[in-house]
Motif scaffolding. Structure first.
Motif, mmCIF file in Angstrom:
data_model
loop_
_atom_site.group_PDB
_atom_site.id
_atom_site.type_symbol
_atom_site.label_atom_id
_atom_site.label_comp_id
_atom_site.label_asym_id
_atom_site.label_seq_id
_atom_site.Cartn_x
_atom_site.Cartn_y
_atom_site.Cartn_z
ATOM 1 N N SER A 90 0.850 -1.205 0.000
ATOM 2 C CA SER A 90 0.000 0.000 0.000
ATOM 3 C C SER A 90 0.877 1.243 0.000
ATOM 4 O O SER A 90 0.964 1.975 0.990
ATOM 5 C CB SER A 90 -0.937 0.000 1.220
ATOM 6 O OG SER A 90 -1.897 -1.023 1.101
ATOM 7 N N PRO A 91 1.560 1.493 -1.130
ATOM 8 C CA PRO A 91 2.560 2.572 -1.164
ATOM 9 C C PRO A 91 1.981 3.974 -1.076
ATOM 10 O O PRO A 91 2.729 4.923 -0.824
ATOM 11 C CB PRO A 91 3.249 2.356 -2.519
ATOM 12 C CG PRO A 91 2.221 1.657 -3.352
ATOM 13 C CD PRO A 91 1.472 0.775 -2.415
ATOM 14 N N ASP A 92 0.672 4.137 -1.274
ATOM 15 C CA ASP A 92 0.090 5.480 -1.229
ATOM 16 C C ASP A 92 -0.266 5.932 0.180
ATOM 17 O O ASP A 92 -0.629 7.095 0.379
ATOM 18 C CB ASP A 92 -1.177 5.536 -2.096
ATOM 19 C CG ASP A 92 -0.864 5.425 -3.583
ATOM 20 O OD1 ASP A 92 0.273 5.752 -3.969
ATOM 21 O OD2 ASP A 92 -1.754 5.006 -4.353
ATOM 22 N N MET A 93 -0.205 5.039 1.169
ATOM 23 C CA MET A 93 -0.585 5.477 2.509
ATOM 24 C C MET A 93 0.566 6.248 3.161
ATOM 25 O O MET A 93 1.731 6.031 2.852
ATOM 26 C CB MET A 93 -0.992 4.289 3.392
ATOM 27 C CG MET A 93 0.112 3.376 3.878
ATOM 28 S SD MET A 93 -0.511 2.279 5.191
ATOM 29 C CE MET A 93 0.667 0.930 5.116
ATOM 30 N N PRO A 94 0.235 7.196 4.070
ATOM 31 C CA PRO A 94 1.294 7.928 4.787
ATOM 32 C C PRO A 94 2.224 6.950 5.483
ATOM 33 O O PRO A 94 1.792 5.922 5.996
ATOM 34 C CB PRO A 94 0.509 8.770 5.793
ATOM 35 C CG PRO A 94 -0.857 8.908 5.205
ATOM 36 C CD PRO A 94 -1.115 7.623 4.477
ATOM 37 N N ASP A 152 -4.434 0.567 -10.027
ATOM 38 C CA ASP A 152 -3.014 0.315 -10.268
ATOM 39 C C ASP A 152 -2.376 -0.585 -9.220
ATOM 40 O O ASP A 152 -1.161 -0.533 -9.004
ATOM 41 C CB ASP A 152 -2.265 1.649 -10.338
ATOM 42 C CG ASP A 152 -2.740 2.513 -11.491
ATOM 43 O OD1 ASP A 152 -2.785 1.999 -12.627
ATOM 44 O OD2 ASP A 152 -3.094 3.694 -11.262
ATOM 45 N N ASP A 153 -3.194 -1.418 -8.572
ATOM 46 C CA ASP A 153 -2.653 -2.395 -7.621
ATOM 47 C C ASP A 153 -1.917 -3.475 -8.416
ATOM 48 O O ASP A 153 -2.529 -4.196 -9.210
ATOM 49 C CB ASP A 153 -3.796 -3.020 -6.821
ATOM 50 C CG ASP A 153 -3.321 -4.035 -5.781
ATOM 51 O OD1 ASP A 153 -2.129 -4.395 -5.782
ATOM 52 O OD2 ASP A 153 -4.153 -4.487 -4.978
ATOM 53 N N PRO A 201 -9.076 5.076 -8.392
ATOM 54 C CA PRO A 201 -7.661 5.377 -8.610
ATOM 55 C C PRO A 201 -6.832 4.967 -7.395
ATOM 56 O O PRO A 201 -7.313 4.990 -6.257
ATOM 57 C CB PRO A 201 -7.641 6.893 -8.805
ATOM 58 C CG PRO A 201 -8.896 7.383 -8.136
ATOM 59 C CD PRO A 201 -9.910 6.295 -8.304
ATOM 60 N N GLY A 202 -5.594 4.565 -7.640
ATOM 61 C CA GLY A 202 -4.702 4.243 -6.530
ATOM 62 C C GLY A 202 -3.970 2.931 -6.710
ATOM 63 O O GLY A 202 -4.327 2.100 -7.557
ATOM 64 N N ARG A 203 -2.930 2.763 -5.867
ATOM 65 C CA ARG A 203 -2.088 1.560 -5.938
ATOM 66 C C ARG A 203 -2.214 0.683 -4.708
ATOM 67 O O ARG A 203 -1.664 -0.425 -4.666
ATOM 68 C CB ARG A 203 -0.615 1.976 -6.072
ATOM 69 C CG ARG A 203 -0.296 2.830 -7.285
ATOM 70 C CD ARG A 203 1.169 3.274 -7.258
ATOM 71 N NE ARG A 203 1.417 4.192 -6.148
ATOM 72 C CZ ARG A 203 2.644 4.561 -5.737
ATOM 73 N NH1 ARG A 203 3.708 4.049 -6.335
ATOM 74 N NH2 ARG A 203 2.777 5.414 -4.739
#
Length: 434
Positions: free
Chosen positions: A162-166, A218-219, A243-245
């Motif tokens: 989950s590279p988009d999380m803080p 984009d997972d 949207p998102g990875r």
């Protein structure tokens, strides 16, 4: 606030579970193979999503046999898919709940699908987050599983999937603790191949309950093709690609996914704050300031306040804190790292002593709502209430914050459990000693 952990019987196995307060519907967070219900609801990364979900109903966390706080399993008697589906039945029976909506996280679709197909009268809805009916199409599956085991207990894999999380070291540490309390590396190594062999493609067409499949575009691990397959093979299922990875839908950015869930379950668009983030809040104020001001007179007191403010602001810059506002002799600041926030509070406390004054500080970590230059939300209220219990030269923190800095070298003194005005439940507070 979640209940104390209880156990439901799944045959001879005890299944650990916790629930939030009552709500209009039951929502079962169907877990994969590495959770711990004692820790998961309090993970800083999950706080915003958990708070939002509890607005929809009673949220139920549980651990599958062989993981977390549930009974362990022996190498020669690993749990079956049927046992994992039966865990849902056991928890609902123990709660005397007639039906629930199932929220199936990545890796949990097989158990949720089998339950939904077998017990349609007890399944109000099925929500699939990054679902895969079988693992054969996951790119380099063996390599992925080996990588999970190799770094298990460090938290690092959570950011990979989950590279988009803080992300910072404190967040990593909180995930690492959850991993270690969910499974040992050896147990994980035994469980993952079993989970990877599960195949419920034949089950999907037999599901007759309202189903929503949510997928990040984009997972790279659980791909849109896998999610589309699930939706295409469940009659009437709705598919929504976002949207998102991230593999996880319950970490930042989670709002768009949550709004899809809320719309699906309630028929209404949820009202979710646009700007929320995890932060550590710091409250400071001068001890006995009213008496000191009366003794010194306005001119000298204001000069002392100016010196105090300069000291506080210098330390905020040093420790990457952001001044939110001031009120008389007090400051509210926020930090993106719990350890930095504590060390800043200690530095302020020590530095102002040269001015002949004493301060007290209270800190808490939680999700805050950003309102322009100001912040709000329950985390801010908790921080203020913690500060109210602090005495002269105290740096007082909540147990949430203390748990996030374990291993940092900071030491604490237990100040016991307290009721914080306007905040549900009992809160354990700790004073920083060094």
């Amino acid at each position: 606030m979640f209940s104390e952990t209880r156990y439901a019987l799944n045959g001879d196995l005890r299944v650990a579970y916790r629930t939030s307060g009552e709500g209009p519907r039951d929502l079962v967070f169907v877990p994969n193979w590495f959770t711990n219900c004692e820790v998961a609801p309090e993970l800083p990364s999950l706080q915003g999503w958990v708070e939002a979900m509890t607005s929809l109903g009673r949220l139920i966390f549980f651990d599958q046999p062989g993981t977390g706080a549930s009974d362990p399993v022996s190498p020669g008697a690993l749990p079956t898919l049927e046992q994992w589906a039966d865990s849902i039945t056991a928890v609902l029976d123990d709660l005397k709940s007639p039906e629930a909506a199932l929220i199936a996280v990545p890796g949990a679709l097989p158990a949720a699908a089998l339950f939904a197909a077998t017990h349609p009268s007890r399944t109000a809805a099925l929500v699939v987050l990054e679902g895969s009916a079988d693992s054969s199409s996951i790119p380099d599956l063996e390599g992925v599983l080996a990588a999970f085991v190799a770094v298990w207990g460090t938290g690092e894999m959570q950011h990979v999937v989950s590279p988009d999380m803080p992300w910072n070291d404190e967040i990593r540490s909180s995930w690492a603790r959850m991993e270690r309390l969910a499974n040992s590396p050896a147990t994980l190594a035994r469980m993952l191949p079993l989970a990877a062999r599960q195949d419920v493609r034949a089950v999907l067409p037999t599901i007759r309950v309202p189903t929503l499949v949510l997928q990040h575009a984009d997972d790279p691990f659980v791909t849109p093709a896998m999610g589309k397959y699930v939706a295409d093979h469940i009659s009437g299922a709705k598919y929504a690609e976002l949207p998102g990875r991230n593999m996880w839908h319950f970490v930042e950015p989670w709002r768009e996914s949550f709004q899809e869930i809320a719309q699906f379950l309630t028929g209404e668009q949820a009202d979710v704050a646009d700007d929320r983030l995890l932060a550590t809040v710091l409250f400071t104020d001068i001890v006995d300031s009213t008496r000191r001001a009366a003794e010194m007179g306005d001119r000298d007191w204001h000069a002392l306040l100016d010196a105090h403010d300069a000291v506080v602001r210098a330390q905020l810059v040093r420790f990457r804190g952001r001044e939110v506002n001031t009120s008389g002799d007090g400051f509210l600041a926020m930090f993106d790292g719990p350890q930095r926030a504590i060390r800043c509070a200690m530095a302020i406390r020590d530095a102002v002593q040269a001015l002949g004054i004493e301060v007290r500080a209270g800190l808490h970590t939680g999700e805050c709502e950003v309102r322009g230059d100001d912040i709000g939300g329950i985390a801010v209220h908790i921080g203020a209430r913690v500060s109210a219990f602090a005495g002269a030269n105290d740096v007082l923190v909540s147990s949430t914050l203390r748990d996030l800095v374990i291993g940092s070298g900071l030491e604490f003194e237990d100040r016991g459990a307290h009721q914080l005005k306007g905040v549900p439940g009992s809160w354990h507070l700790f004073a920083v000693t060094s």
